[in-house]
Scaffold this motif. Structure first.
Motif, mmCIF file in Angstrom:
data_model
loop_
_atom_site.group_PDB
_atom_site.id
_atom_site.type_symbol
_atom_site.label_atom_id
_atom_site.label_comp_id
_atom_site.label_asym_id
_atom_site.label_seq_id
_atom_site.Cartn_x
_atom_site.Cartn_y
_atom_site.Cartn_z
ATOM 1 N N SER A 79 107.981 33.310 20.534
ATOM 2 C CA SER A 79 106.677 33.322 21.213
ATOM 3 C C SER A 79 106.397 31.967 21.861
ATOM 4 O O SER A 79 107.022 30.967 21.497
ATOM 5 C CB SER A 79 105.569 33.670 20.212
ATOM 6 O OG SER A 79 104.996 32.503 19.682
ATOM 7 N N ARG A 124 104.121 30.112 21.293
ATOM 8 C CA ARG A 124 103.522 29.203 20.303
ATOM 9 C C ARG A 124 104.572 28.378 19.576
ATOM 10 O O ARG A 124 104.247 27.360 18.980
ATOM 11 C CB ARG A 124 102.708 30.009 19.278
ATOM 12 C CG ARG A 124 101.461 30.634 19.846
ATOM 13 C CD ARG A 124 100.708 31.411 18.774
ATOM 14 N NE ARG A 124 101.452 32.585 18.363
ATOM 15 C CZ ARG A 124 101.316 33.790 18.915
ATOM 16 N NH1 ARG A 124 100.449 33.972 19.903
ATOM 17 N NH2 ARG A 124 102.024 34.820 18.504
ATOM 18 N N ALA A 125 105.825 28.832 19.627
ATOM 19 C CA ALA A 125 106.898 28.095 18.948
ATOM 20 C C ALA A 125 107.357 26.956 19.861
ATOM 21 O O ALA A 125 108.484 26.945 20.370
ATOM 22 C CB ALA A 125 108.038 29.039 18.608
ATOM 23 N N GLU A 146 110.550 25.081 19.094
ATOM 24 C CA GLU A 146 111.753 25.873 19.383
ATOM 25 C C GLU A 146 112.058 25.840 20.873
ATOM 26 O O GLU A 146 113.218 25.805 21.273
ATOM 27 C CB GLU A 146 111.585 27.309 18.898
ATOM 28 C CG GLU A 146 111.908 27.458 17.443
ATOM 29 C CD GLU A 146 112.099 28.910 17.032
ATOM 30 O OE1 GLU A 146 112.620 29.704 17.824
ATOM 31 O OE2 GLU A 146 111.688 29.222 15.904
ATOM 32 N N HIS A 197 98.292 30.252 24.995
ATOM 33 C CA HIS A 197 98.764 30.531 23.632
ATOM 34 C C HIS A 197 98.646 29.348 22.675
ATOM 35 O O HIS A 197 98.892 29.512 21.477
ATOM 36 C CB HIS A 197 100.233 30.971 23.688
ATOM 37 C CG HIS A 197 100.453 32.218 24.478
ATOM 38 N ND1 HIS A 197 100.296 33.470 23.946
ATOM 39 C CD2 HIS A 197 100.785 32.398 25.786
ATOM 40 C CE1 HIS A 197 100.541 34.373 24.884
ATOM 41 N NE2 HIS A 197 100.834 33.752 26.012
ATOM 42 N N ASN A 198 98.354 28.159 23.204
ATOM 43 C CA ASN A 198 98.367 26.971 22.345
ATOM 44 C C ASN A 198 97.101 26.137 22.517
ATOM 45 O O ASN A 198 96.601 25.993 23.634
ATOM 46 C CB ASN A 198 99.575 26.091 22.692
ATOM 47 C CG ASN A 198 100.889 26.760 22.371
ATOM 48 O OD1 ASN A 198 101.290 26.837 21.206
ATOM 49 N ND2 ASN A 198 101.565 27.265 23.389
#
Lengths: 268, 194
Positions: free
Chosen positions: B102, B104-105, B108, B138-139
């Motif tokens: 996602s 949000r990672a 990664e 998303h963040n």
């Protein structure tokens, strides 16, 4: 194939920094770039390190890469597997680009299944007594000395400790094993299986007090997503970072990046 | 003074530059295609650089279709796709893409970019982040600032040209202000020649 004990760990004078020159142990570079950066060059040679984590956090992969990188550098490496068959581990390793099967064929990377050793030594009791623990330590020592092993992984210490029920015997096992390995100049990683929120780094809690270093791995959650996080909790003889890092298992090896906090305590 | 061509602007930048490419939402399709053309065809082809494209707005498969229309060969572009999984659009993964669970990672995403840069080393690699707005959905802003600060500094130290796509109208948003702190330069695609 070399035999006999390698030279004992040497000491070198570290470059002088703001804190002044310091006497520092020779490092055993793990070959995992991110981890070596965290450790300031690697694990002090001869240290016994606990790699603790719950399921799926990358303990075995990290340990295997430590050995493969060592074997590539000409340091004979030994993986003692307790729960998983060596053939399966080698098969899993072959998916990584940094691994070459020649390392195993040439004897630079050696796999030993501990259940086979138990069987050959006649250690069939569910609980090992003091004498049997002594036999186990001497067997590992002899393997290390005979093969000239410079890096060793025991996966897992937890499985061995399931057969050693008394805390004082675990303490004794680890102290004696640590002394033997240090004397042989062998840097070792003992894998410790723990639950997701254990409050300690090992099965009994005494193990982490004896080892020279503790590397903790866990799965952190961010809004439902899971990140593999690594933190070096302690490492005797090394000025190291205690920050948290996210770890990624890629075909070219483990990569690490800072664990983003976003202004929150303990990571976002 | 005539507008400067985007490709020319990008070519003139020193190694390790981080650039925000500002796209007008009212002319998004035109601007987006102009940026792809300048990045993948003009600059990429000329230097034979490898481009790592971080897809957060549209899936990698969509961007790859556009890249193919621009005759970009497969070996010159790879993707970090951080959107397909959450869009349930992962049934036909691309060979030249790596998929993150996602947007949000963020760590990664950083590590997959690192992985692809190591796998396809080139003295003039390009990283495209598409886009800061999608990441901002998303963040939280503090996390995003930290992400850009670390990622862009890392890429700068390795002489990677980093292009961050940003969709913005006249009014300066919080995202734009944050981005201004970490990039070396902003190119307003609406004002640049194409």
């Amino acid at each position: 194939m070399s035999s006999g004990s390698p030279p004992p760990p040497s000491e070198t004078l570290a470059p002088s920094g703001l804190m002044g020159p310091s006497l520092q142990l020779e490092r055993c570079a793990t070959g995992i770039e991110g981890l070596d950066n965290i450790l300031g060059g690697g694990i002090p040679r001869g240290n016994m390190v606990l790699v603790a984590g719950s399921v799926g956090t990358g303990k075995t992969t990290l340990s295997l890469e430590f050995l493969v990188r060592g074997a590539e550098r000409g340091e004979r490496s030994l993986f003692i597997s307790v729960t998983e068959a060596s053939a399966k581990l080698i098969q899993n390793l072959s998916t990584f680009e940094f691994f070459r099967t020649e390392l195993v064929d040439q004897g630079s990377l050696v796999f030993v299944d501990l259940p086979v050793i138990y069987e050959r030594l006649g250690l069939s009791n569910e609980e090992l007594n003091a004498e049997e623990i002594g036999i186990l330590i001497r067997t590992i020592r002899d393997l290390v000395r005979t093969l000239g092993v410079r890096r060793l992984v025991l996966d897992s210490l937890t499985s061995v400790c399931y057969r050693i029920h008394k805390e004082e015997q675990i303490r004794d096992f680890m102290l004696r094993l640590g002394e033997e390995l240090k004397e042989a100049g062998c840097t070792s990683v003992l894998v410790s299986e723990i639950g997701p929120n254990p409050g300690r780094y090992s099965l009994h809690g005494v193990e982490e007090a004896i080892v020279d270093g503790v590397i903790l791995l866990w799965n952190a959650r961010r809004m439902g997503d899971i990140l593999r996080v690594v933190q070096v909790v302690k490492m005797r003889g090394a000025a190291h970072s205690r920050a948290q890092y996210v770890m990624e298992l890629t075909p070219i090896g483990i990569l690490m990046a800072p664990h983003l906090k976003g202004g929150r305590e303990g990571g976002a | 003074m005539p507008p400067v061509d985007i490709g020319d602007r990008l070519r003139s930048l020193p190694g390790g530059s981080a650039v925000a490419l500002k796209l007008d939402p009212r002319e998004y399709a035109d601007h987006y295609f102009a940026v792809l053309n300048a990045t993948l065809r003009d600059v990429g082809s000329e230097t034979n650089a490898h481009t790592v494209y971080v897809a957060v707005t549209s899936p990698a498969a969509f961007v790859w279709t556009l890249a193919q229309a621009l005759d970009v060969p497969r070996e010159r572009i790879s993707f970090v796709d951080a959107i397909s999984h959450i869009m349930m659009n992962y049934s036909n993964p691309l060979e030249n893409a790596t998929y993150v669970d996602s947007p949000r990672a963020l760590e990664e995403i950083m590590l997959r970019v690192e992985y692809l840069l190591r796998k396809f080393p080139h003295p003039r690699s390009i990283v495209v982040i598409d886009s800061v707005n999608s990441l901002a959905i998303h963040n939280p802003p503090e996390l995003l600032s930290e992400f850009f600060h670390i990622l862009l500094n890392n890429l700068k130290s390795r002489s990677v040209l980093t292009l961050v796509l940003e969709t913005s109208d006249e009014e300066q948003s919080g995202v734009e202000q944050m981005l201004n702190l970490v990039v070396d330069e902003t190119i307003d695609v609406a004002r640049a020649g194409r």
